[in-house]
Design an enzyme around this catalytic site. Structure first.
Site, PDB file in Angstrom:
ATOM      1  N   ALA A 162      48.436  31.899  53.415  1.00  0.00           N
ATOM      2  CA  ALA A 162      48.848  32.003  53.813  1.00  0.00           C
ATOM      3  C   ALA A 162      49.538  30.637  54.144  1.00  0.00           C
ATOM      4  O   ALA A 162      49.560  29.752  54.537  1.00  0.00           O
ATOM      5  CB  ALA A 162      48.728  32.315  55.404  1.00  0.00           C
ATOM      6  N   ASP A 208      45.973  28.870  54.987  1.00  0.00           N
ATOM      7  CA  ASP A 208      44.410  29.415  56.165  1.00  0.00           C
ATOM      8  C   ASP A 208      43.650  28.540  55.487  1.00  0.00           C
ATOM      9  O   ASP A 208      42.628  29.110  55.072  1.00  0.00           O
ATOM     10  CB  ASP A 208      44.806  30.166  56.107  1.00  0.00           C
ATOM     11  CG  ASP A 208      45.761  31.252  57.557  1.00  0.00           C
ATOM     12  OD1 ASP A 208      45.701  29.682  58.160  1.00  0.00           O
ATOM     13  OD2 ASP A 208      46.594  31.636  58.184  1.00  0.00           O
ATOM     14  N   ASP A 223      31.430  47.545  44.928  1.00  0.00           N
ATOM     15  CA  ASP A 223      31.289  46.408  44.101  1.00  0.00           C
ATOM     16  C   ASP A 223      30.028  44.800  44.549  1.00  0.00           C
ATOM     17  O   ASP A 223      29.986  44.355  44.187  1.00  0.00           O
ATOM     18  CB  ASP A 223      32.526  45.498  43.959  1.00  0.00           C
ATOM     19  CG  ASP A 223      33.574  46.112  42.921  1.00  0.00           C
ATOM     20  OD1 ASP A 223      32.940  47.384  42.027  1.00  0.00           O
ATOM     21  OD2 ASP A 223      35.162  46.198  43.153  1.00  0.00           O
ATOM     22  N   LEU A 242      43.547  39.005  44.208  1.00  0.00           N
ATOM     23  CA  LEU A 242      44.558  39.969  44.119  1.00  0.00           C
ATOM     24  C   LEU A 242      45.170  39.610  45.855  1.00  0.00           C
ATOM     25  O   LEU A 242      46.379  40.295  46.020  1.00  0.00           O
ATOM     26  CB  LEU A 242      44.545  41.361  44.200  1.00  0.00           C
ATOM     27  CG  LEU A 242      45.058  42.264  44.266  1.00  0.00           C
ATOM     28  CD1 LEU A 242      46.727  41.902  42.793  1.00  0.00           C
ATOM     29  CD2 LEU A 242      44.896  43.142  43.404  1.00  0.00           C
ATOM     30  N   SER A 243      44.168  40.479  46.697  1.00  0.00           N
ATOM     31  CA  SER A 243      45.010  40.441  48.065  1.00  0.00           C
ATOM     32  C   SER A 243      45.962  39.254  48.898  1.00  0.00           C
ATOM     33  O   SER A 243      46.905  39.615  49.765  1.00  0.00           O
ATOM     34  CB  SER A 243      43.836  40.681  49.062  1.00  0.00           C
ATOM     35  OG  SER A 243      43.151  39.549  49.502  1.00  0.00           O
ATOM     36  N   LYS A 272      25.932  41.542  44.792  1.00  0.00           N
ATOM     37  CA  LYS A 272      24.661  41.854  44.920  1.00  0.00           C
ATOM     38  C   LYS A 272      23.447  41.411  43.898  1.00  0.00           C
ATOM     39  O   LYS A 272      22.615  40.819  43.412  1.00  0.00           O
ATOM     40  CB  LYS A 272      23.646  42.441  45.986  1.00  0.00           C
ATOM     41  CG  LYS A 272      22.749  42.514  46.965  1.00  0.00           C
ATOM     42  CD  LYS A 272      22.051  42.461  47.726  1.00  0.00           C
ATOM     43  CE  LYS A 272      22.271  44.229  47.763  1.00  0.00           C
ATOM     44  NZ  LYS A 272      21.521  45.047  48.589  1.00  0.00           N
ATOM     45  N   TYR A 285      39.870  39.120  46.415  1.00  0.00           N
ATOM     46  CA  TYR A 285      40.544  38.592  47.175  1.00  0.00           C
ATOM     47  C   TYR A 285      41.663  38.022  46.483  1.00  0.00           C
ATOM     48  O   TYR A 285      42.418  37.683  48.061  1.00  0.00           O
ATOM     49  CB  TYR A 285      39.173  37.372  47.739  1.00  0.00           C
ATOM     50  CG  TYR A 285      39.658  36.668  48.957  1.00  0.00           C
ATOM     51  CD1 TYR A 285      40.526  36.961  49.585  1.00  0.00           C
ATOM     52  CD2 TYR A 285      38.536  35.604  49.797  1.00  0.00           C
ATOM     53  CE1 TYR A 285      40.848  36.286  51.054  1.00  0.00           C
ATOM     54  CE2 TYR A 285      39.095  35.166  50.774  1.00  0.00           C
ATOM     55  CZ  TYR A 285      40.403  35.250  51.726  1.00  0.00           C
ATOM     56  OH  TYR A 285      40.065  34.957  52.640  1.00  0.00           O
TER      57      TYR A 285
END
Length: 289
Positions: free
Chosen positions: A210, A175, A72, A190-191, A77, A188
């Site tokens: 966070a 954060d 991905d 989802l994480s 890119k 990102y």
């Protein structure tokens, strides 16, 4: 057809897939132009027998379709190089998960048969645009996945004052904050606990990283709304990451994020179904007997 090929230059062990790709395209008498860096990786570094082709740098190419071979990250890119060219992108996955690049090497033969028989579909994916007074970020302010505002590694949490269409939303003490397209909802976002969003939903997800307060949750808004962010940091600077490309910003930098005036076109096999991807990639239902 003329194909522009952009590939991953860090996967020497999977170079056989690139060789096979060139063989398949050669059998179809395809016209080829290849990213110079990728071509030199295959020929000079790996000493592969690759057909001679027109070479290009950055976004200096024209083609009927772009082929991204890698993961991905390679697809992102390729998308940045395509930009507003309106050229569809086919992603061949030699990486890991592969939400954007979802054609397996084993499917290449059948996929190109379908392409030459005009039996495929093209999905339009929305793009985010950042506007601010930082010259480095403005060199390429577009994101297919996400724009993230993050604290510096050594600093404490930051305060992010967020407004939607000039109306105050909230102040995130966290954060960071991830602003994602539906395409980027499985990356990102989802994480860090963001929702999975169907690609054509015309939305933007705002997900804190966070957060200090457990009451702060992700929110999904219309993609024709504008997000304004003002950041406070004890270190007086913060990071902005656009599809993973990060730059440091001064605390005084105001960020405006909105939908860009163009979309990225993604080639999918005709029988592709998004929910199948979720079951296969995220293993939904794997624990049900």
């Amino acid at each position: 057809m003329k194909f522009a090929i952009i590939g991953n230059t860090y996967q020497a062990k999977k170079s056989s897939h690139a060789e096979n790709l060139f063989r398949i395209l050669e059998r179809h008498n395809a016209q080829l132009c290849v990213c110079r860096e990728f071509y030199h990786f295959l020929t000079a570094d790996l000493h592969l027998d690759i057909p001679s082709a027109e070479l290009f740098d950055e976004d200096d190419f024209h083609a009927d379709m772009v082929i991204s071979i890698g993961g991905d990250g390679t697809f992102l890119k390729a998308a940045s190089r395509v930009g507003k060219k309106n050229i569809p992108i086919l992603g061949i996955n030699t990486g890991r998960l592969g939400f954007l690049a979802d054609i397996s090497p084993e499917e290449m033969e059948n996929t190109f048969e379908e392409i030459y028989n005009n039996h495929y579909k093209v999905e339009e994916r929305s793009v985010l645009q950042l506007k601010c007074d930082d010259e480095l970020l403005m060199k390429f302010p577009y994101a297919l996945n996400e724009i993230a505002v993050l604290k510096r590694d050594s600093s404490s949490m930051i305060s992010i004052h967020a407004a939607i269409n000039d109306a105050p939303l909230t102040t995130y003490q966290a954060d960071g904050l991830v602003i994602s397209t539906p395409t980027g909802s499985t990356a990102y976002s989802l994480s860090v606990g963001g929702p999975v969003i169907v690609p054509h939903s015309k939305t933007i997800a705002i997900t804190p990283v966070a957060p200090h307060s457990l009451n702060v949750r992700p929110i999904v808004i219309c993609d024709d709304w504008e997000i304004t962010l003002d950041v406070e940091s004890r270190s007086h600077n913060f990071l902005v990451a656009i599809d993973g490309r990060s730059e440091s910003c001064k605390e005084t930098t105001r960020l405006h994020i909105s939908r860009a005036d163009y979309s990225i076109k993604v080639v999918k096999r005709y029988n592709h179904i998004f929910f199948d991807t979720l079951r296969n990639k995220l293993m939904w239902g794997a624990d049900i007997r």
